[in-house]
Design an enzyme around this catalytic site. Structure first.
Site, short mmCIF file in Angstrom:
data_model
loop_
_atom_site.label_atom_id
_atom_site.label_comp_id
_atom_site.label_asym_id
_atom_site.label_seq_id
_atom_site.Cartn_x
_atom_site.Cartn_y
_atom_site.Cartn_z
N ASN A 28 0.83 -1.21 0.00
CA ASN A 28 0.00 0.00 0.00
C ASN A 28 0.87 1.26 0.00
OD1 ASN A 28 0.99 0.07 2.57
ND2 ASN A 28 -0.96 0.43 3.58
N THR A 31 5.17 2.67 3.53
CA THR A 31 6.63 2.89 3.64
C THR A 31 7.37 2.32 2.44
OG1 THR A 31 6.88 0.88 4.97
CG2 THR A 31 6.68 2.96 6.18
N SER A 71 4.93 -4.40 6.89
CA SER A 71 5.17 -3.93 8.25
C SER A 71 5.84 -2.56 8.20
CB SER A 71 6.10 -4.92 8.96
OG SER A 71 6.25 -4.58 10.31
N TYR A 141 4.72 -1.94 17.67
CA TYR A 141 5.47 -2.84 16.79
C TYR A 141 5.70 -4.19 17.47
CZ TYR A 141 9.15 -4.31 13.52
OH TYR A 141 9.90 -4.99 12.59
N TYR A 155 -2.97 -20.86 13.73
CA TYR A 155 -3.41 -21.41 12.43
C TYR A 155 -2.70 -22.73 12.14
CZ TYR A 155 -6.55 -17.82 10.65
OH TYR A 155 -7.63 -17.00 10.46
#
Ligand code: UDP
Length: 312
Positions: A28, A31, A71, A141, A155
């Site tokens: 996106n 960064t 991230s 973070y 999962y």
């Protein structure tokens, strides 16, 4: 792959495509930078979709692996965007795990040495549970990555998903953002401009720097391994920030002085990976010497010039 236009993500894309894998890159650009993927433009093995992985996504056709690298890894970036940082570690990880589950694909999470917080055990070994301030400025973070690790293991346990978790230590190399505030680009930029190198605190805190090519090789090996628990990936050569400043001054030949500034809150005092597990399980260890990696990094920063360009 999420975070494909990021520093590590873009190098990982190059490696995967170099090995003949087809990659769908997602980013996106919070960064990441489009320029990091320029070299893949027109490559039939590469496709890019501008996407925030905090939104659920579907992918047509077969998917063999889901690699979650998205991230905000620089302290400056996550101090500025704490909620986005928490979201991508939580909702983002959940969406990527769901994608893997629907396709019965393998899943790789890039976690962090920050899971160890300001460590009371040195060097850091994977079985150490860490010393994290859950409400400090770095918690957005650290805790989102710890949650992401817990979710990944859930999962695996609940659905039998083939998952891997890398705990990445300080990594450097070309395509870092010159103005992201991390010590490598900050010192290199300052040295190249002949400005004082900004040492936070008294510079006695330590870090261990891994070259990005070595790191990506570790990720590549890990994603094909059967190891479900976290594996440290980093360079065990530890040095103080003062020693690191000296290295940069020496390699760049700058006459820049040092300027001491306040130590950021909760800045870990020592950090060095124990890479015994990576050696044993993956047959991996870093090969690139710091001087060599820094030369390649400095050359890159010289080539791209100003921070404004580097952000492009
Ligand atoms: N640091 C510094 N000067 C700078 C930027 C960072 O002395 O201009 C220090 C920082 O306080 C930390 C270390 O360098 O102890 C590494 O910081 P970085 O932001 O690169 O990553 P971290 O390892 O803290 O996530």
């Amino acid at each position: 792959m999420s975070g494909a236009a990021g520093f590590i993500g873009s190098h990982f894309c190059d490696r995967l495509i170099g090995e003949g894998h087809a990659v769908l890159g997602l980013d996106n650009f919070i960064t990441g930078a489009a320029r990091n993927l320029e070299q893949l433009g027109g490559n039939p093995l590469f496709e890019f979709r501008e996407w925030d992985v905090c939104e659920p996504l579907e992918v047509e056709g077969p998917v063999d692996g889901v690699l979650h690298l998205a991230s905000l890894a620089s302290p400056t970036d996550y101090f500025q965007h704490p909620i986005e940082t928490l979201d991508v570690g939580s909702a983002g990880t959940r969406n990527m795990l769901e994608l893997a589950l629907r396709h019965r694909a393998r899943f790789l999470l890039t976690s962090t040495s920050e899971c160890y917080g300001d460590p009371a055990v040195h060097p850091q070994v994977e079985t150490y549970w860490g010393n994290v301030n859950p409400v400090g400025v770095r918690s957005c973070y650290d805790e989102s990555k710890r949650y992401a690790e817990a979710l990944t293991m859930a999962y695996h346990r609940a659905h039998g998903l083939a998952t891997n978790i890398a705990r990445i230590f300080n990594t450097y190399g070309p395509r870092m953002q010159l103005d992201d505030g991390r010590v490598v680009p900050a010192f290199v930029d300052q040295a190249l401009k002949g400005q004082p190198l900004t040492v936070f605190g008294d510079g006695s805190q330590t870090r261990s720097f891994c070259y990005v090519r070595d790191l990506v090789d570790g990720l590549y090996r890990l994603m094909f391994s059967e190891e479900r628990y976290p594996v440290n990936l980093g360079n065990p050569r530890e040095m103080t920030i003062l020693e690191f400043a000296e290295q940069i001054r020496c390699i760049t030949g700058t006459s820049a002085t040092l300027e001491f500034k306040a130590l950021p809150e909760d800045d870990p005092q020592r950090r060095r990976p124990d890479i015994g597990k990576a050696k044993r399980v993956l047959g991996w260890e870093p090969k690139v010497r710091l001087e060599e990696g820094l030369r390649e990094t400095i050359e890159y920063f010289e080539r791209i010039g100003s921070p404004a360009l580097a952000r492009g």
